[in-house]
Enzyme design. Structure first.
Site, PDB file in Angstrom:
ATOM      1  N   ASP A 184       9.413  28.943  19.247  1.00 49.25           N
ATOM      2  CA  ASP A 184      10.236  28.111  20.144  1.00 49.25           C
ATOM      3  C   ASP A 184       9.830  28.339  21.598  1.00 49.25           C
ATOM      4  O   ASP A 184      10.672  28.522  22.471  1.00 49.25           O
ATOM      5  CB  ASP A 184      11.724  28.414  19.946  1.00 49.25           C
ATOM      6  CG  ASP A 184      12.606  27.259  20.446  1.00 49.25           C
ATOM      7  OD1 ASP A 184      12.081  26.140  20.630  1.00 49.25           O
ATOM      8  OD2 ASP A 184      13.813  27.478  20.655  1.00 49.25           O
ATOM      9  N   ASP A 532      13.536  28.746  65.681  1.00 49.73           N
ATOM     10  CA  ASP A 532      14.643  28.816  66.649  1.00 49.73           C
ATOM     11  C   ASP A 532      14.817  30.262  67.106  1.00 49.73           C
ATOM     12  O   ASP A 532      15.934  30.773  67.170  1.00 49.73           O
ATOM     13  CB  ASP A 532      15.929  28.284  66.011  1.00 49.73           C
ATOM     14  CG  ASP A 532      17.009  27.995  67.053  1.00 49.73           C
ATOM     15  OD1 ASP A 532      16.662  27.768  68.234  1.00 49.73           O
ATOM     16  OD2 ASP A 532      18.199  28.004  66.693  1.00 49.73           O
TER      17      ASP A 532
END
EC number: 2.7.11.1
Length: 733
Positions: A184, A532
């Site tokens: 799986d 900033d």
């Protein structure tokens, strides 16, 4: 991104949309052809004599991580025993709702997990039962699953894929050596730990005790990942896992599944007969490996030969992998999940994590329930041995971290809001007190209608563990506002403290610059720009004033380098995957960070700002001075400042960003390297209010200039929103 890559990206959007949509529908059927009719689950004991078994009372429920018809998966904290404080994932199965198929899957998963011990396979720590329920206590992997990352970023670089596949190959080889077929393999079953290493999970469809001569015949797995021999039910061996391995590789490289029809029947037909369209943007080595894995005759498939995984390890695609180093987890993962504190669940579906964690009493399926599930109890051998202090990782008890996605607990339920600390255009920062512990924090309250805080939160979670970056504690979302709870900066702003300090020397200025520049060099090396970096966003954690207590704050304008498809780039792989204009912009932004540091350094040394004389200067005057690149390096303090200081200032403030120093070059500059020899003499300063006013005027002028168009997060696009549905489910017939 070229046309072929765009084509695969578009296919990926619809692929993810379909598989997420299907996740909520259980299409699993059972025809246990191999196992026969199972009347009793017989699992041998693995508990060593003299060690106390675990039970539900030893675990505190923190959050719901997942839920299905079988039961739930919780995030839990152990509250008793030598591992008290440790976080685990607790899988709870209701006996009454377990069909024969589900009982077999539970038996298989528990058996396999108890048997395997591998760095890339999830570990079972405890297994126990009550009258109505079964409990599996597993590793808690904070990074979420690979599907979540893939669905956000569309496709990965070949270097990323090489790393994940290499770790996965070692995990599959370990299972195969134990006679186990995994069956799986898909992104949903591959989890990421906090560092970015993989662990495979969910062994409910695995088949145990298969050697190379025996075959399994169950029709099981997830259709799109099934090997042809699984689809046609002619019998399969471990070789089927290497086909799924190829499907996963193709999906990670292209963002699309290799064989996917409009329904299950068409998908199976494509797997059995369709010719694979090989994307030409992939390297020759990647194409070669895919062709070797996609052999419909399993005997001819790479990895199916007598040498097994060694065939795969020898392939040219993996030529750069040192397999021994990889096994020891000494190779740095290409992607580190954005995680904060140990109990954060940002990478789990908010549909589940927002629910109240409750484990209601289960009704037993019959009077002989314990007989049916006898021998289920298990304690990992590592827990039976006396642990060392180094091995024990005690997790402090914190309040549950609230997710960005929101839930039923409001910020004010856990915190008391106090006075304002600072006010911005889209947010306000306040002092707050945690009610349960009486601890003070700062909370940044962001108006979601004005700014999307997702980028800021991801950056803080991913990089906030750096000692000089502000630490994010909690995140709340009430729909209108987002609340970011962070450590409180008691020492105030850097510039405030320096300008008010009685003594401040050139040597101290170099210490401060070194600390901040190291932080920026770390961020820039990770593809993050602050954008900033004004002095008001650099604060002290405490009153000591030591460089170690400096924190870079306010990442509201920060950006993480991403490719055109939204892929979060790691430093090594930008050249081949990021458009030149994006790289140019990123380099420009990094240079702007250095320019801001140059402004700060100039002010620390001169005692005044370079381009503004005071708060009354107009933006036009300030911008004209900035554009000319002219500022004073003589008179006042400059007459007693070293030539090395003047040199580094001039190179950090160079008008041409391409000629400006990088953060690394600043750190290697003699003025920083040899700072212990700098003058300890006091520097004079202007009035603190005058300097701060001039600094504010400088950044006000800069912020008035036209900004580049603001890029919204990838997940806010219409296509991405259409993907946000459900996942593929596994099938067993």
């Amino acid at each position: 991104m070229d046309l072929s890559m765009k084509k695969f990206a578009v296919r990926r959007f619809f692929s993810v949309y379909l598989r997420r949509k299907s996740r909520s529908k259980s299409s699993s059927l059972s025809r246990l052809e191999e196992e026969g009719v199972v009347k009793e689950i017989d699992i041998s004991h693995h508990v060593k004599e003299g060690f106390e078994k675990a039970d539900p009372s030893q675990f505190e429920l923190l959050k719901v991580l997942g839920q299905g018809s079988y039961g739930k998966v919780f995030l839990v904290r152990k509250v008793k025993g030598s591992d008290a404080g440790q976080l685990y994932a607790m899988k709870v199965l209701k006996k009454a709702t377990l069909k024969v198929r589900d009982r077999v899957r539970s038996k298989m998963e528990r058996d396999i997990l108890a048997e395997v011990n591998h760095p890339f396979i999830v570990k079972l720590h405890y297994a126990f039962q009550t009258e109505g329920k079964l409990y599996l206590i597993l590793d808690f992997l904070r990074g979420g699953d690979l599907f979540t990352r893939l669905s956000k970023e569309v496709m990965f670089t070949e270097e990323d894929v090489k790393f994940y596949l290499a770790e996965l190959a070692l995990a599959l080889d370990h299972l195969h050596s134990l006679g186990i077929i995994y069956r799986d393999l898909k992104p949903e079953n591959i989890l990421l730990d906090e560092e970015g290493h993989i662990k495979i999970t969910d062994f409910g469809l695995s088949k145990e005790a298969i050697d190379h001569d025996k075959r399994a015949y169950s029709f099981c797995g997830t259709i799109e990942y099934m090997a042809p021999e699984v689809v046609n039910r002619r019998g399969h061996t471990q070789s089927a896992d290497w086909w799924s391995f190829g499907v996963l590789m193709f999906e990670m490289l292209t963002g699309s599944l290799p064989f996917q029809g409009k329904d299950r029947k068409e998908t199976m037909a494509l797997i059995l007969k369709a010719k694979l369209g090989m994307p030409q943007f992939l390297s020759g080595e990647a194409q070669s490996l895919l062709r070797a894995l996609f052999k419909r005759n399993p005997c001819n498939r790479l990895g199916a030969g007598i040498d097994g995984v060694e065939e795969i390890k020898r392939h040219p695609f993996f030529v750069t992998i040192d397999w021994n180093t990889l096994y020891r987890k000494e190779i740095k993962p290409p992607f580190k999940p954005a995680v904060g504190r140990p109990e954060d669940t940002f990478h789990f579906d908010p549909e589940f994590t927002a629910r109240t964690p409750t484990d209601s009493p289960g009704v037993p399926p019959s009077a002989n329930a314990h007989h049916l599930f006898r021998g289920f109890s298990f304690v990992a051998s590592s827990l039976i041995q006396e642990p060392s202090q180094q091995d024990l990782h005690k997790v402090p008890v914190h309040p549950i971290v609230q997710q960005l996605h929101g839930n039923n607990i409001h910020f004010t339920d856990g915190y008391e809001i106090k006075e304002d600390i600072g006010v911005g255009s889209y947010s306000v920062c306040k002092r707050c007190v945690h009610k349960a512990t009486d601890t003070e924090y700062a909370v940044k309250i962001i108006d979601k209608s004005k700014r999307d805080p997702s980028e800021e939160i991801e950056i803080l979670l991913r990089y906030g563990q750096h000692p000089n970056i502000i630490t994010l504690k909690d995140v709340y979302d009430d729909g209108k506002f987002v609340y970011l709870v962070m450590e409180l900066m008691r020492g105030g702003e850097l510039l405030d403290r320096i300008l008010r300090q009685r003594y401040f020397s050139e040597r101290e200025a170099s210490d401060v610059l070194c600390t901040i520049t190291k932080t920026m060099d770390y961020l820039h090396s990770q593809g993050v720009v602050h954008r900033d970096l004004k002095p008001s966003n650099i604060l002290y954690r405490d009153e000591s004033g030591s460089p170690e207590s400096i924190r870079v704050c306010d990442f509201g304008f920060a950006k993480q380098l991403r490719a055109g498809n939204g892929l979060l780039m790691t430093p090594c792989y930008t050249a081949n995957f990021v458009a030149p204009e994006v790289l140019k912009r990123q380099g420009y932004d990094a240079a702007c960070d250095i320019w801001s540091l140059g402004i700060l350094l100039y002010t620390m040394l001169a005692g005044f700002t370079p381009f503004a004389n005071g708060p009354d200067d107009t933006p036009e005057e300030i911008l004209a001075r900035i554009g000319s690149g002219k500022y004073a390096l003589s008179g006042g303090n400059w007459d007693s400042i070293s030539d090395a200081a003047k040199d580094v200032v001039s190179k950090m403030l160079h008008v041409d960003p391409h000629q400006r120093l990088t953060a690394m070059q600043v750190l290697k500059h003699p003025w920083v390297v040899n700072r212990e020899y700098l003058s300890p003499n006091q520097l004079s300063r202007q009035d603190v209010h005058l300097v701060k006013g001039a600094m504010a005027a400088t950044y006000f002028a800069l912020n008035r200039t036209p900004q580049a168009p603001r890029l919204e997060p990838v997940l806010s696009s219409n296509l991405a929103q259409r993907r946000g549905m459900k996942r593929l489910t596994s099938t067993r017939l």
